[in-house]
Design a protein around this motif. Sequence first.
Motif, PDB file in Angstrom:
ATOM      1  N   LEU A  72      -6.909   4.730 -15.764  1.00 55.52           N
ATOM      2  CA  LEU A  72      -5.245   5.469 -15.766  1.00 55.52           C
ATOM      3  C   LEU A  72      -5.380   5.807 -14.725  1.00 55.52           C
ATOM      4  N   GLY A  73      -3.876   4.401 -14.035  1.00 55.10           N
ATOM      5  CA  GLY A  73      -3.508   4.790 -12.890  1.00 55.10           C
ATOM      6  C   GLY A  73      -2.485   5.595 -12.985  1.00 55.10           C
ATOM      7  N   VAL A  74      -3.090   6.093 -11.633  1.00 60.63           N
ATOM      8  CA  VAL A  74      -2.011   7.277 -10.993  1.00 60.63           C
ATOM      9  C   VAL A  74      -0.922   7.023 -10.587  1.00 60.63           C
ATOM     10  N   ASP A  75      -1.105   6.139 -10.264  1.00 54.50           N
ATOM     11  CA  ASP A  75       0.135   5.591  -9.479  1.00 54.50           C
ATOM     12  C   ASP A  75       1.644   5.114 -10.599  1.00 54.50           C
ATOM     13  N   ARG A  76       1.143   4.369 -11.550  1.00 57.59           N
ATOM     14  CA  ARG A  76       1.549   4.263 -12.694  1.00 57.59           C
ATOM     15  C   ARG A  76       2.009   5.476 -13.493  1.00 57.59           C
ATOM     16  N   ILE A  85       0.965  -1.192  -0.408  1.00 55.19           N
ATOM     17  CA  ILE A  85      -0.194  -0.155   0.163  1.00 55.19           C
ATOM     18  C   ILE A  85       1.148   1.224   0.122  1.00 55.19           C
ATOM     19  N   PRO A  86       1.082   1.830  -1.722  1.00 52.11           N
ATOM     20  CA  PRO A  86       1.564   3.334  -0.705  1.00 52.11           C
ATOM     21  C   PRO A  86       1.185   4.284  -0.353  1.00 52.11           C
ATOM     22  N   GLU A  87       2.307   5.449   0.336  1.00 54.03           N
ATOM     23  CA  GLU A  87       1.190   6.360   0.866  1.00 54.03           C
ATOM     24  C   GLU A  87       2.389   7.337   0.242  1.00 54.03           C
TER      25      GLU A  87
END
Length: 422
Positions: free
Chosen positions: A304-308, A10-12
């Motif tokens: 659309l992937g925000v993280d990527r 889980i990214p923060e």
Amino acid sequence: MSTFNAPKGIPEYFPPESAGFLAVRETLADAARRAGYGYIELPLFEDTSLFARGVGESTDVVSKEMYTFADRGGRSVTLRPEGTAGVIRSVIENSLDRGQLPVKLYYNGPFFRYERPQAGRYRQLQQVGVEAIGVDDPALDAEVIAIADEGYRRLGLTGHRIELTSLGDETCRPAYRAKLQEFLRGLPLDEDTQRRAELNPLRVLDDKRPEVRELVADAPLMVDHLSAEAKEHYEAVKAHLVDLGVEFVENPRLVRGLDYYTKTTFEFVHDGLGAQSGIGGGGRYDGLMAELGGQELSGIGFGLGVDRTLLACQAEGLAVGDQARCDVYFVPMGEIAKGKLVAAAGRLRGHGVRVDLAYGGKGLKGAMKSADRSGARFAVVLGERDLESGSAQLKDLTTGEQRAVPLDSLVDEVRAAVAEDR
């Protein structure tokens, strides 16, 4: 040492890096708003059967990756793994499809998939998505693709490409499915892959294992078996993309990871991310609404992937988002000065100026260090001598220039300086 850690995968995002995350999400969403898409806020979890029916039980998402549990009432619920099924459910439940068509919606937020965490591929992933429901028009397909492309370009990305194909319609898919299954039955596939080939043979073409990819290298392709109507639709989509100035490459082997796609299917790829190069994608889903109990209406959308996308920006060396927490940093020396600057900060914030203040009785040196760390362009220092003279010191933290500003016009002077800087 903290007793607790964030869940694995889980990214923060926290300052200052969170500014880039917010900028990516907002830029992608803004491209949808400017094309007439209204916002929809979806539940974080839904009835498990919605995703089993809508996404497809043969997909890895449903069979391996969903976070499913029984709630206290004994109902099976699932943290949403994707957005389209939930949007369709909401459109049906709230009769949005009884008004003007197409229904054009966009959403953003977290989605959940249990998979092996790796760079840009998380168990809690962030997406921006759109859905256009109710009209089967190749020009609408092109619009949806162009919206995503515009969002990426507004971020400054240049290293992405659009891969495009057609997965056919109900008139040509059954014959192609039979032909593909016949081909796959002649291959030495493992038992699990053989079962997948019988349930949904297209999923085998999406297999990432090199040994399977080699075996299916000569598999028949859907794009070579399109019906006349599906082929005409595909050619029209490509023509509209050319009209919009959107560049694309055709990839006849493109297979998205969800079962509901028909006709137009696309993916955004960025080679700067290595093997996991997808940053977004989508397609048309003509039978999904009827499958979920609604009208026989078509739809098209993307996720659309925000993280990527943020990783893609970093791969291109793009500085995305305003890293500054505030525009001006107030430095009071003493309680009387603090009272005056707290009041001025409140008035400035009411005018849209971002203001922070040195709390806790910091000395001048420590407070100015905090001002530098805040990213503010300006600092305002108010000490005892300044109070006696009825003025404050307004300092440009970039140039080092400093001038006295009357206290009774401090708010106007700061607003003017910030406006000129913007």
